[in-house]
Design a protein around this motif. Structure first.
Motif, PDB file in Angstrom:
ATOM      1  N   ALA A 208      -4.426  35.889  37.148  1.00 14.32           N
ATOM      2  CA  ALA A 208      -3.124  35.470  37.671  1.00 14.32           C
ATOM      3  C   ALA A 208      -2.762  36.249  38.933  1.00 14.32           C
ATOM      4  N   VAL A 209      -3.046  37.544  38.941  1.00 15.68           N
ATOM      5  CA  VAL A 209      -2.772  38.352  40.133  1.00 15.68           C
ATOM      6  C   VAL A 209      -3.623  37.873  41.304  1.00 15.68           C
ATOM      7  N   HIS A 217       4.979  39.867  43.049  1.00 18.50           N
ATOM      8  CA  HIS A 217       4.687  41.281  42.850  1.00 18.50           C
ATOM      9  C   HIS A 217       5.361  41.821  41.590  1.00 18.50           C
ATOM     10  N   SER A 218       5.907  40.947  40.762  1.00 21.75           N
ATOM     11  CA  SER A 218       6.716  41.357  39.622  1.00 21.75           C
ATOM     12  C   SER A 218       5.906  41.370  38.325  1.00 21.75           C
ATOM     13  N   VAL A 219       5.856  42.522  37.674  1.00 24.86           N
ATOM     14  CA  VAL A 219       5.155  42.634  36.397  1.00 24.86           C
ATOM     15  C   VAL A 219       5.824  41.743  35.347  1.00 24.86           C
ATOM     16  N   ASP A 224       5.973  37.098  31.667  1.00 23.71           N
ATOM     17  CA  ASP A 224       6.642  35.878  31.196  1.00 23.71           C
ATOM     18  C   ASP A 224       5.740  34.658  31.363  1.00 23.71           C
ATOM     19  N   ALA A 225       5.075  34.555  32.515  1.00 27.90           N
ATOM     20  CA  ALA A 225       4.230  33.392  32.783  1.00 27.90           C
ATOM     21  C   ALA A 225       3.039  33.327  31.824  1.00 27.90           C
ATOM     22  N   LEU A 226       2.545  34.496  31.428  1.00 27.62           N
ATOM     23  CA  LEU A 226       1.377  34.550  30.550  1.00 27.62           C
ATOM     24  C   LEU A 226       1.749  34.552  29.070  1.00 27.62           C
ATOM     25  N   ILE A 249      -1.282  45.392  40.764  1.00 29.27           N
ATOM     26  CA  ILE A 249      -0.788  44.397  41.727  1.00 29.27           C
ATOM     27  C   ILE A 249      -0.730  44.990  43.131  1.00 29.27           C
ATOM     28  N   ASP A 250      -0.145  46.179  43.232  1.00 32.11           N
ATOM     29  CA  ASP A 250       0.006  46.807  44.544  1.00 32.11           C
ATOM     30  C   ASP A 250      -1.340  47.078  45.206  1.00 32.11           C
TER      31      ASP A 250
END
Length: 303
Positions: A208-209, A217-219, A224-226, A249-250
């Protein structure tokens, strides 16, 4: 269902997605136009006639190089890898890389077009495991088995007369799968790689990343999406990588920013937008926080 290109692939020959030249699979150089090639490495091998391989570029296909001579130094995504005889470099679609101008590339090279293998094979062989290192060092027994498998694949590839094209292509797919399964086993042989491969939570997060890092950039948004709790995601990512989801992510955002700063002439403000920072000041602050330098200085130091 078949394989597909990820992380880059431009729409046409010598195209660009972000200022870095991207070269598609050279179908015109394949025997019978099949979606793979295998043969000897050498100074005359190119993706396309106008592709300067000693300059940074992307490719939208897979490359596996088995070296017979060395050492050879090869840059992949800002890391220099030194391959010795018996070593293997596996470069995946979208990765920025550059061939050495001075080293002799001798051995066997295999290239594969996305779409040539069915989805089940893609999953089983880990074709898009960007988390695994490109440089592989097989032991003596592993190397012998890989060389035997690759030799058999090359024999099938050049034998274009004994079977109809449809059967020839099917045989190539089966022979290629056999080689890639051996290669995937080698790539997953370390304890960390094996642990990551079995961790579905981390694998889904990583994918997903890779797909959305430029805009998300939001954990919490990824969790939530996963369909995971934030705590579950933190635990899975830390077990697989030793870092937090935010750090993961960063790091991906910083890598893409470095690619664009080093290898394109895009204005810094546009690069910030391309990696999810509409405000250039926020992008500069983020980049400095993670690299210890500003985008301007980073680019200047590489010129």
């Amino acid at each position: 269902m078949t394989d597909r290109t990820t992380q880059g692939g431009a729409g046409g020959e010598g195209g660009t997605r972000d200022g870095i030249r991207t070269f598609p699979f050279p179908v015109d150089l394949s025997l019978s136009g099949v979606g793979m090639q295998v043969g000897a490495m050498g100074t005359g091998r190119v993706w396309h006639v106008d592709a300067p391989l000693d300059r940074v570029h992307r490719i939208d296909f897979h490359v596996v190089m088995l070296f017979h001579e060395g050492p050879v130094r090869h840059m992949i995504d800002f890391a220099e890898y030194e391959a010795s005889p018996g070593d293997i470099l596996w470069i995946r679609p979208g990765q920025v890389h550059r061939f050495s101008r001075t080293d002799r590339y001798r051995g066997t090279v295999l290239i594969m077009q996305p779409g040539f293998l069915p989805r089940a094979t893609v999953e089983a062989t880990g074709l898009y495991r960007y988390d695994q290192p490109p440089l592989l060092r097989p032991g003596a027994a592993q190397l012998a088995a890989l060389e035997h498998s690759l030799t058999q694949l090359e024999r099938e590839y050049v034998d274009t007369t004994t079977l109809p094209l449809s059967l020839h292509t099917s045989v190539l797919r089966h022979s290629l799968t056999a080689f890639l399964l051996r290669l995937a086993h080698l790539a997953a042989s370390s304890a960390e790689a094996a642990r990551e491969q079995t961790d579905t939570t981390f694998t889904r997060f990583r994918d997903a990343v890779e797909k959305d890092f430029a805009t998300n950039h939001s954990v919490s948004a990824y969790a939530d999406a996963l369909g995971y709790s934030r705590r579950t995601l933190v635990r899975a990512v830390r077990a697989a990588t030793g870092e937090t989801p935010k750090g993961f992510i960063d790091k991906r955002v910083v890598l893409e920013a470095k690619r664009l700063l080093a290898h394109t002439e895009m204005p810094i403000g546009r690069i910030g937008v391309a990696v999810g920072f509409p405000d250039s000041a926020n992008f500069s602050k983020f980049f400095h926080q993670h690299t210890g330098t500003s985008p301007v200085v980073f680019r200047a130091e590489l010129r």
